[in-house]
Design a protein around this motif. Structure first.
Motif, PDB file in Angstrom:
ATOM      1  N   THR A  15      -5.098  11.702   1.083  1.00  0.00           N
ATOM      2  CA  THR A  15      -3.492  12.353   0.953  1.00  0.00           C
ATOM      3  C   THR A  15      -3.639  13.837   0.784  1.00  0.00           C
ATOM      4  OG1 THR A  15      -3.286  12.179  -0.887  1.00  0.00           O
ATOM      5  CG2 THR A  15      -2.775  10.758   0.544  1.00  0.00           C
ATOM      6  N   ALA A  16      -4.515  14.850   0.980  1.00  0.00           N
ATOM      7  CA  ALA A  16      -4.650  16.254   0.454  1.00  0.00           C
ATOM      8  C   ALA A  16      -4.632  17.320   1.478  1.00  0.00           C
ATOM      9  CB  ALA A  16      -6.025  16.500   0.477  1.00  0.00           C
ATOM     10  N   ARG A  17      -5.021  16.542   2.953  1.00  0.00           N
ATOM     11  CA  ARG A  17      -4.214  17.347   3.849  1.00  0.00           C
ATOM     12  C   ARG A  17      -3.220  17.546   3.974  1.00  0.00           C
ATOM     13  NH1 ARG A  17      -6.580  12.568   7.024  1.00  0.00           N
ATOM     14  NH2 ARG A  17      -5.178  11.749   7.688  1.00  0.00           N
ATOM     15  N   TYR A  18      -2.011  16.528   3.190  1.00  0.00           N
ATOM     16  CA  TYR A  18      -0.395  16.297   3.535  1.00  0.00           C
ATOM     17  C   TYR A  18       0.209  17.847   2.686  1.00  0.00           C
ATOM     18  CZ  TYR A  18      -1.878  12.833   6.496  1.00  0.00           C
ATOM     19  OH  TYR A  18      -2.242  12.001   7.559  1.00  0.00           O
ATOM     20  N   ALA A  19      -0.761  18.926   2.616  1.00  0.00           N
ATOM     21  CA  ALA A  19       0.135  19.506   1.261  1.00  0.00           C
ATOM     22  C   ALA A  19       1.149  20.701   2.147  1.00  0.00           C
ATOM     23  CB  ALA A  19      -1.719  19.827   0.414  1.00  0.00           C
ATOM     24  N   THR A  20      -0.195  20.215   3.289  1.00  0.00           N
ATOM     25  CA  THR A  20       0.184  21.736   3.818  1.00  0.00           C
ATOM     26  C   THR A  20       0.885  21.489   5.311  1.00  0.00           C
ATOM     27  OG1 THR A  20      -2.440  22.179   5.130  1.00  0.00           O
ATOM     28  CG2 THR A  20      -0.665  23.936   3.297  1.00  0.00           C
ATOM     29  N   SER A  73       0.464  -1.497  -0.138  1.00  0.00           N
ATOM     30  CA  SER A  73      -0.323  -0.093   0.375  1.00  0.00           C
ATOM     31  C   SER A  73       0.578   1.860  -0.301  1.00  0.00           C
ATOM     32  CB  SER A  73      -0.404   0.088   1.548  1.00  0.00           C
ATOM     33  OG  SER A  73      -0.174  -0.368   2.696  1.00  0.00           O
ATOM     34  N   LEU A  74       0.311   2.226  -0.701  1.00  0.00           N
ATOM     35  CA  LEU A  74       1.333   3.427  -1.286  1.00  0.00           C
ATOM     36  C   LEU A  74       0.287   4.573  -1.012  1.00  0.00           C
ATOM     37  CD1 LEU A  74       1.441   4.618  -3.787  1.00  0.00           C
ATOM     38  CD2 LEU A  74       2.964   2.629  -4.175  1.00  0.00           C
ATOM     39  N   ALA A  75       1.040   5.946  -0.741  1.00  0.00           N
ATOM     40  CA  ALA A  75       0.093   7.371  -0.615  1.00  0.00           C
ATOM     41  C   ALA A  75       0.836   8.418  -1.763  1.00  0.00           C
ATOM     42  CB  ALA A  75       0.227   7.913   0.523  1.00  0.00           C
ATOM     43  N   VAL A  76       0.378   8.315  -2.417  1.00  0.00           N
ATOM     44  CA  VAL A  76       0.747  10.211  -3.072  1.00  0.00           C
ATOM     45  C   VAL A  76       0.188  11.198  -2.605  1.00  0.00           C
ATOM     46  CG1 VAL A  76       1.151  10.891  -5.427  1.00  0.00           C
ATOM     47  CG2 VAL A  76       0.907   8.616  -5.365  1.00  0.00           C
ATOM     48  N   LEU A  77       1.689  11.667  -1.748  1.00  0.00           N
ATOM     49  CA  LEU A  77       1.605  12.745  -1.518  1.00  0.00           C
ATOM     50  C   LEU A  77       0.975  14.096  -2.693  1.00  0.00           C
ATOM     51  CD1 LEU A  77       3.789  12.987   1.779  1.00  0.00           C
ATOM     52  CD2 LEU A  77       1.347  12.061   1.810  1.00  0.00           C
ATOM     53  N   PRO A  78       0.669  15.530  -2.031  1.00  0.00           N
ATOM     54  CA  PRO A  78       0.622  16.226  -3.071  1.00  0.00           C
ATOM     55  C   PRO A  78       2.119  16.785  -3.787  1.00  0.00           C
ATOM     56  CG  PRO A  78      -1.348  16.548  -1.396  1.00  0.00           C
ATOM     57  CD  PRO A  78      -0.199  15.102  -1.120  1.00  0.00           C
ATOM     58  N   LEU A  79       2.131  17.327  -4.675  1.00  0.00           N
ATOM     59  CA  LEU A  79       3.263  16.900  -4.916  1.00  0.00           C
ATOM     60  C   LEU A  79       2.884  18.688  -5.601  1.00  0.00           C
ATOM     61  CD1 LEU A  79       2.765  15.173  -8.404  1.00  0.00           C
ATOM     62  CD2 LEU A  79       3.530  14.233  -6.574  1.00  0.00           C
ATOM     63  N   ALA A 106      -1.411  19.059  -9.310  1.00  0.00           N
ATOM     64  CA  ALA A 106      -3.048  17.933  -8.874  1.00  0.00           C
ATOM     65  C   ALA A 106      -3.542  17.348  -9.463  1.00  0.00           C
ATOM     66  CB  ALA A 106      -4.068  19.180  -8.481  1.00  0.00           C
ATOM     67  N   GLY A 107      -3.298  17.589 -11.420  1.00  0.00           N
ATOM     68  CA  GLY A 107      -3.538  16.294 -12.009  1.00  0.00           C
ATOM     69  C   GLY A 107      -2.746  15.955 -12.202  1.00  0.00           C
ATOM     70  N   GLY A 166      -9.502  23.068 -15.772  1.00  0.00           N
ATOM     71  CA  GLY A 166     -11.016  22.229 -15.347  1.00  0.00           C
ATOM     72  C   GLY A 166     -11.381  21.161 -13.830  1.00  0.00           C
ATOM     73  N   ARG A 167     -10.788  20.924 -14.300  1.00  0.00           N
ATOM     74  CA  ARG A 167     -10.693  19.929 -12.756  1.00  0.00           C
ATOM     75  C   ARG A 167     -10.558  20.053 -11.844  1.00  0.00           C
ATOM     76  NH1 ARG A 167     -10.687  13.051 -14.109  1.00  0.00           N
ATOM     77  NH2 ARG A 167     -10.540  13.869 -11.986  1.00  0.00           N
ATOM     78  N   TYR A 168      -9.332  21.342 -11.781  1.00  0.00           N
ATOM     79  CA  TYR A 168      -8.894  21.524 -10.180  1.00  0.00           C
ATOM     80  C   TYR A 168     -10.229  22.313 -10.055  1.00  0.00           C
ATOM     81  CZ  TYR A 168      -5.962  24.491  -7.195  1.00  0.00           C
ATOM     82  OH  TYR A 168      -5.246  25.007  -5.698  1.00  0.00           O
ATOM     83  N   GLU A 169     -10.822  23.079 -10.722  1.00  0.00           N
ATOM     84  CA  GLU A 169     -11.457  24.100 -10.337  1.00  0.00           C
ATOM     85  C   GLU A 169     -12.827  23.457  -9.982  1.00  0.00           C
ATOM     86  OE1 GLU A 169     -10.627  27.689  -9.771  1.00  0.00           O
ATOM     87  OE2 GLU A 169      -9.190  27.144 -10.481  1.00  0.00           O
ATOM     88  N   ALA A 170     -13.320  23.065 -10.472  1.00  0.00           N
ATOM     89  CA  ALA A 170     -14.699  21.834 -10.491  1.00  0.00           C
ATOM     90  C   ALA A 170     -14.755  20.866  -9.222  1.00  0.00           C
ATOM     91  CB  ALA A 170     -14.965  20.751 -11.162  1.00  0.00           C
ATOM     92  N   GLU A 171     -13.150  20.264  -8.862  1.00  0.00           N
ATOM     93  CA  GLU A 171     -13.327  19.765  -7.249  1.00  0.00           C
ATOM     94  C   GLU A 171     -13.031  20.785  -6.385  1.00  0.00           C
ATOM     95  OE1 GLU A 171     -10.181  17.364  -7.193  1.00  0.00           O
ATOM     96  OE2 GLU A 171     -10.697  16.108  -9.003  1.00  0.00           O
ATOM     97  N   LYS A 172     -12.890  21.874  -6.492  1.00  0.00           N
ATOM     98  CA  LYS A 172     -12.673  23.515  -5.778  1.00  0.00           C
ATOM     99  C   LYS A 172     -14.458  23.232  -5.207  1.00  0.00           C
ATOM    100  CE  LYS A 172     -10.680  26.382  -6.155  1.00  0.00           C
ATOM    101  NZ  LYS A 172      -9.165  27.615  -6.680  1.00  0.00           N
ATOM    102  N   GLY A 173     -15.711  23.153  -5.882  1.00  0.00           N
ATOM    103  CA  GLY A 173     -16.880  23.588  -5.086  1.00  0.00           C
ATOM    104  C   GLY A 173     -17.193  24.670  -5.578  1.00  0.00           C
ATOM    105  N   THR A 174     -16.180  26.328  -5.886  1.00  0.00           N
ATOM    106  CA  THR A 174     -16.538  27.178  -5.414  1.00  0.00           C
ATOM    107  C   THR A 174     -17.542  27.590  -6.672  1.00  0.00           C
ATOM    108  OG1 THR A 174     -14.592  27.742  -6.466  1.00  0.00           O
ATOM    109  CG2 THR A 174     -14.212  27.281  -4.373  1.00  0.00           C
ATOM    110  N   PRO A 175     -18.010  28.410  -6.599  1.00  0.00           N
ATOM    111  CA  PRO A 175     -18.801  28.732  -7.681  1.00  0.00           C
ATOM    112  C   PRO A 175     -18.040  29.247  -9.230  1.00  0.00           C
ATOM    113  CG  PRO A 175     -19.389  30.483  -5.699  1.00  0.00           C
ATOM    114  CD  PRO A 175     -18.597  29.594  -5.546  1.00  0.00           C
TER     115      PRO A 175
END
Length: 182
Positions: free
Chosen positions: A65-70, A20-26, A41-42, A172-181
């Motif tokens: 893994t998103a929480r490990y970006a910062t 098992s492995l985790a790919v941390l945010p690059l 992110a892509g 587009g994918r990045y913005e869509a996943e942020k869920g903001t207007p």
């Protein structure tokens, strides 16, 4: 028996399989990188998607893994929290139509480096770049990748892609996943 302290690392045994492995945010290393986070992110998402196709390998989700970006968590902590044997960290750098992806694979509990690599491609070869990185990680994890698994990882590499279309898609994918207007 003494309780292990925060600096006590688990011993690493070289023959130990990675299941098992985790790919941390690059990390985005692009000069003047404001607004380029969608690209890194892509890349992370594609590595997770491709590595998840390897039989017998469990890959932690991007949302896990998103929480490990910062965060400043240690690798043993990340491995324990995500329940993974290994962690991948890395960076992406763009310069015009050139892309460099540098990644490293670590045994989580011991922080032992298992493999690292750096990959350079033109943006037109984005899919080939993603497949090459995933294939090399799979080889590092499994030692040898059979022809069927290699073919699975390389299936997207055969497509040429317009750099502007790839960029627009990732943005587009990045913005869509942020869920903001926006």
């Amino acid at each position: 028996r003494a309780t292990p302290g925060p600096l006590d690392l688990a011993a690493f045994e070289p023959g130990q399989p990675v299941r098992s492995l985790a790919v941390l945010p690059l990390s985005n290393q692009t000069e003047g990188a404001d607004g380029q986070d969608y690209f890194t992110a892509g890349m992370q998402e594609e590595l997770i998607t491709q590595l998840s196709q390897i039989p017998g390998l469990r890959v932690a989700s991007r949302t896990s893994t998103a929480r490990y970006a910062t965060a400043t968590a240690t690798m043993p902590d990340i491995g324990r929290e995500l329940g993974v044997d290994a962690v991948i960290e890395g960076s992406v750098r763009r310069a015009g139509n050139q892309v460099r992806v540098s990644v490293a694979l670590y045994h989580a509990a011991s922080e032992t480096s298992l493999w690292s690599g750096s990959f350079d491609r033109e943006l037109e070869d984005l899919f080939a770049l993603q497949s090459e990185v995933a294939l090399e990680i799979a080889r590092a994890v499994q030692g040898q990748v059979d022809a069927e698994d290699a073919s699975l990882l390389q299936r997207t590499a055969r497509r040429d892609v317009d750099p502007d279309a790839a960029d627009a898609y990732l943005r587009g994918r990045y913005e869509a996943e942020k869920g903001t207007p926006e």
